[in-house]
Structure formats: C-alpha cells, structure tokens
Design a protein around this motif. Structure first.
Motif, PDB file in Angstrom:
ATOM      1  N   ILE A  23       0.841  -1.207   0.000  1.00  0.00           N
ATOM      2  CA  ILE A  23       0.000   0.000   0.000  1.00  0.00           C
ATOM      3  C   ILE A  23       0.878   1.259   0.000  1.00  0.00           C
ATOM      4  N   ILE A  24       1.926   1.233   0.837  1.00  0.00           N
ATOM      5  CA  ILE A  24       2.829   2.397   0.898  1.00  0.00           C
ATOM      6  C   ILE A  24       3.500   2.612  -0.453  1.00  0.00           C
ATOM      7  N   LEU A  25       3.992   1.517  -1.070  1.00  0.00           N
ATOM      8  CA  LEU A  25       4.645   1.616  -2.381  1.00  0.00           C
ATOM      9  C   LEU A  25       3.685   2.143  -3.440  1.00  0.00           C
ATOM     10  N   PHE A  26       2.429   1.668  -3.365  1.00  0.00           N
ATOM     11  CA  PHE A  26       1.415   2.099  -4.325  1.00  0.00           C
ATOM     12  C   PHE A  26       1.204   3.612  -4.234  1.00  0.00           C
ATOM     13  N   PHE A  27       1.002   4.110  -3.009  1.00  0.00           N
ATOM     14  CA  PHE A  27       0.755   5.549  -2.849  1.00  0.00           C
ATOM     15  C   PHE A  27       2.008   6.372  -3.156  1.00  0.00           C
ATOM     16  N   TYR A  28       3.169   5.805  -2.852  1.00  0.00           N
ATOM     17  CA  TYR A  28       4.410   6.520  -3.179  1.00  0.00           C
ATOM     18  C   TYR A  28       4.553   6.654  -4.701  1.00  0.00           C
ATOM     19  N   SER A  29       4.218   5.555  -5.440  1.00  0.00           N
ATOM     20  CA  SER A  29       4.291   5.616  -6.909  1.00  0.00           C
ATOM     21  C   SER A  29       3.328   6.666  -7.446  1.00  0.00           C
ATOM     22  N   LEU A  30       2.118   6.707  -6.892  1.00  0.00           N
ATOM     23  CA  LEU A  30       1.144   7.716  -7.340  1.00  0.00           C
ATOM     24  C   LEU A  30       1.667   9.126  -7.075  1.00  0.00           C
ATOM     25  N   PHE A  31       2.290   9.296  -5.908  1.00  0.00           N
ATOM     26  CA  PHE A  31       2.849  10.603  -5.551  1.00  0.00           C
ATOM     27  C   PHE A  31       3.916  11.015  -6.570  1.00  0.00           C
ATOM     28  N   ARG A  32       4.805  10.044  -6.925  1.00  0.00           N
ATOM     29  CA  ARG A  32       5.867  10.339  -7.901  1.00  0.00           C
ATOM     30  C   ARG A  32       5.266  10.686  -9.263  1.00  0.00           C
ATOM     31  N   SER A  34       2.348  11.918  -9.810  1.00  0.00           N
ATOM     32  CA  SER A  34       1.623  13.194  -9.748  1.00  0.00           C
ATOM     33  C   SER A  34       2.548  14.370 -10.017  1.00  0.00           C
ATOM     34  N   LYS A  35       3.876  14.214  -9.729  1.00  0.00           N
ATOM     35  CA  LYS A  35       4.775  15.333 -10.007  1.00  0.00           C
ATOM     36  C   LYS A  35       5.680  15.083 -11.211  1.00  0.00           C
ATOM     37  N   SER A  36       5.464  13.978 -11.913  1.00  0.00           N
ATOM     38  CA  SER A  36       6.341  13.675 -13.052  1.00  0.00           C
ATOM     39  C   SER A  36       6.201  14.733 -14.148  1.00  0.00           C
ATOM     40  N   ARG A  37       7.333  15.048 -14.758  1.00  0.00           N
ATOM     41  CA  ARG A  37       7.313  16.008 -15.868  1.00  0.00           C
ATOM     42  C   ARG A  37       7.122  15.312 -17.203  1.00  0.00           C
ATOM     43  N   THR A  38       7.255  13.997 -17.210  1.00  0.00           N
ATOM     44  CA  THR A  38       7.259  13.298 -18.497  1.00  0.00           C
ATOM     45  C   THR A  38       6.220  12.190 -18.610  1.00  0.00           C
ATOM     46  N   PHE A  39       5.492  11.884 -17.533  1.00  0.00           N
ATOM     47  CA  PHE A  39       4.477  10.833 -17.615  1.00  0.00           C
ATOM     48  C   PHE A  39       3.178  11.284 -16.971  1.00  0.00           C
ATOM     49  N   GLN A  40       2.058  10.979 -17.646  1.00  0.00           N
ATOM     50  CA  GLN A  40       0.754  11.069 -16.992  1.00  0.00           C
ATOM     51  C   GLN A  40      -0.136   9.991 -17.590  1.00  0.00           C
ATOM     52  N   PHE A  41      -1.235   9.678 -16.886  1.00  0.00           N
ATOM     53  CA  PHE A  41      -2.027   8.529 -17.290  1.00  0.00           C
ATOM     54  C   PHE A  41      -2.760   8.716 -18.614  1.00  0.00           C
ATOM     55  N   PHE A  42      -3.158   9.956 -18.952  1.00  0.00           N
ATOM     56  CA  PHE A  42      -3.871  10.196 -20.212  1.00  0.00           C
ATOM     57  C   PHE A  42      -3.252  11.388 -20.937  1.00  0.00           C
ATOM     58  N   GLY A  43      -3.281  11.328 -22.270  1.00  0.00           N
ATOM     59  CA  GLY A  43      -2.904  12.485 -23.089  1.00  0.00           C
ATOM     60  C   GLY A  43      -1.418  12.794 -23.064  1.00  0.00           C
ATOM     61  N   GLU A  44      -1.097  13.847 -23.823  1.00  0.00           N
ATOM     62  CA  GLU A  44       0.308  14.226 -24.008  1.00  0.00           C
ATOM     63  C   GLU A  44       0.814  15.099 -22.876  1.00  0.00           C
ATOM     64  N   ILE A  45       2.056  14.882 -22.468  1.00  0.00           N
ATOM     65  CA  ILE A  45       2.696  15.754 -21.481  1.00  0.00           C
ATOM     66  C   ILE A  45       4.059  16.120 -22.051  1.00  0.00           C
ATOM     67  N   ILE A  46       4.351  17.414 -22.110  1.00  0.00           N
ATOM     68  CA  ILE A  46       5.560  17.858 -22.827  1.00  0.00           C
ATOM     69  C   ILE A  46       6.437  18.690 -21.899  1.00  0.00           C
ATOM     70  N   ALA A  47       7.662  18.235 -21.653  1.00  0.00           N
ATOM     71  CA  ALA A  47       8.600  18.989 -20.819  1.00  0.00           C
ATOM     72  C   ALA A  47       9.691  19.638 -21.662  1.00  0.00           C
ATOM     73  N   ARG A  48       9.887  19.106 -22.878  1.00  0.00           N
ATOM     74  CA  ARG A  48      10.830  19.682 -23.835  1.00  0.00           C
ATOM     75  C   ARG A  48      10.515  19.065 -25.188  1.00  0.00           C
ATOM     76  N   VAL A  49      11.137  19.599 -26.236  1.00  0.00           N
ATOM     77  CA  VAL A  49      10.853  19.126 -27.583  1.00  0.00           C
ATOM     78  C   VAL A  49      12.155  18.635 -28.204  1.00  0.00           C
ATOM     79  N   GLU A  50      12.101  17.498 -28.868  1.00  0.00           N
ATOM     80  CA  GLU A  50      13.295  16.996 -29.565  1.00  0.00           C
ATOM     81  C   GLU A  50      13.420  17.709 -30.901  1.00  0.00           C
TER      82      GLU A  50
END
Ligand SMILES: [Zn+2]
Length: 248
Positions: A23-32, A34-50
C-alpha cells in the motif's frame, strides 16, 4: 515448539507487514507520478521538444501581476517572444496587464483559475478552473492555441483525462532554476544562480520556466535580460510554446 496460535499470529503479522508495504509503495508511486514532468495517465505531457534547431521557449508562470509590464519592457527591448501562463483570478484583477501581454504579441497559456493543487479534485472543479480561465484568456483578446500548465506541476487522474478529452496539451518544463536554487542570502546571488543555471542547462528544444512576476521575485526579473543575452550569444532563438511544438 511454537503453538498453533503463535504460528497463526506470526503469519498474520507477515501478511499485515507485506500488505502495508504494498500500500505504501502504491501511494508513493502515485505521488511520484503526480509530479512527473514526463508521464501522466492520459494524453500528451511535454517537458521539452526533440529538435535539431537552436530554438527554446521562455515561459513565465502566475501572470499577470503589477510586474508584468516590467517584464514586457525587457522582452520588447530584446525583441524576444515568451509564453505567459496566466491565472484566471489574476486576469480579473489585472485585465489591462493581461491585454498588454497579448498586444505585445506574446502567447498566453492556462495556469488554472485559482492556482490550487488539482490532486484528488472532482471533474466539476477541473472543468470550472480551466473553462473559466480559457474564457478570460479569450476576453483579453488572445486568439491562438491555449496550452495548460498545472499549478505546482501536480496532476493525477481527473485533470489529465479532462485535458486529453478536450485535446489540450499539458506543458511542463525542463529548465527551472528556482526549483534547484540552494539557500542563498542576497538577491544578487539568487539572480546569478538563475542566470548561470538556466544558460548551462538549456538545450535545443528546452522549455525554460521563471517566476518573475511576484513582489519578492525580483531576482528572477533581473535574471531575464542576462539569460536572453547569454542564450542569444549561444545562438539560441526564442519562440512561443506552440511554435516550439510545431518543430517536433
Ligand atoms: Zn504557478
């Protein structure tokens, strides 16, 4: 020899321990996530462009304020475009400043209506925050594409799903001096850190973030001009976020 009872107790303790760990690992992963610059569950997320082109986007959050015009003067003097992520409430408070940004030819992005964290908020909250601000952005005369940057960079399920559904791009950042600023005493040291960090970390396709618009944000305001000079000396050109995205 252990009794049947103590064996059972030991088994339950183990099960409870591993369940808690999962449970702790699960919530910790969600927390990480939630602040990721490069991953989200739906749609595009852009932190920089190649891109191979030497282009970068300069972005300013929490606009407009009483200090926006000072920033506009610097940009005008340097002949540089930027993208301002605006808060709906701030547009209501400073409509003239918001119009000035649009009239100077810069881009506006949506940074929510009330600048609260979007974590664990219902769909009705997300809708209201984004739609109200988009409407205000249109009312001050901005006609281009509106991208979205989450307040505090926080998002989990509902926000990405809403943005995906309405085809709104989530724009994060890859060069953010203020986040990595050590504890510094003077305004000059803070300004110099922001300048050096930004010039060093910027690459082709970078999305640079500064917060130069609040009362105590003078170090970041003072850093804008030297950052532009330093990056132009390295032959970088400044474009808006949507122009940057066209070069992917
Ligand atoms: Zn913000």
């Amino acid at each position: 020899m252990k009794s049947k009872f103590s064996k059972k107790a030991e088994k339950y303790t183990k099960v409870a321990f591993f369940s808690s760990l999962i449970i702790i690992l699960f919530f910790y992963s969600l927390f990480r996530i939630s602040k990721s610059r490069t991953f989200q569950f739906f749609g595009e997320i852009i932190a920089r462009v190649e891109t191979d082109k030497k282009i970068v986007a300069l972005t300013f959050d929490d606009a407009p304020t009483v200090h926006s015009d000072e920033v506009l003067d610097i940009l005008a003097e340097k002949g540089v475009v930027a993208t301002f992520y605006v808060i709906g409430q701030n547009i209501e408070k400073y409509p003239e400043e918001a119009r000035n940004i649009v009239e100077a030819g810069h881009e506006l992005g949506n940074h929510s209506y009330s600048h609260q964290r979007f974590l664990l908020k219902p769909l009705s909250f997300v809708e209201l925050e984004i739609e109200r601000t988009n409407q205000l952005i249109r009312e001050v005369g901005y006609e281009g594409e509106i991208t979205f940057r989450p307040p505090y960079g926080k998002k989990l399920f509902v926000l990405p799903w809403y943005l995906f559904r309405y085809d709104i791009k989530t724009i994060m950042v890859d060069v953010e001096a203020e986040t990595f600023m050590p504890k510094l005493e003077s305004e000059e040291e803070k300004r110099d850190f922001a300048i050096d960090y930004t010039i060093e970390k910027t690459e082709s396709g970078s999305i640079i973030l500064l917060h130069p618009l609040c009362e105590s944000c003078k170090p970041s305001r003072d850093a804008i001009e030297p950052i532009i000079d330093g990056l132009q000396a390295k032959e970088y050109q400044f474009v808006t976020v949507t122009e940057l995205l066209e070069n992917r």
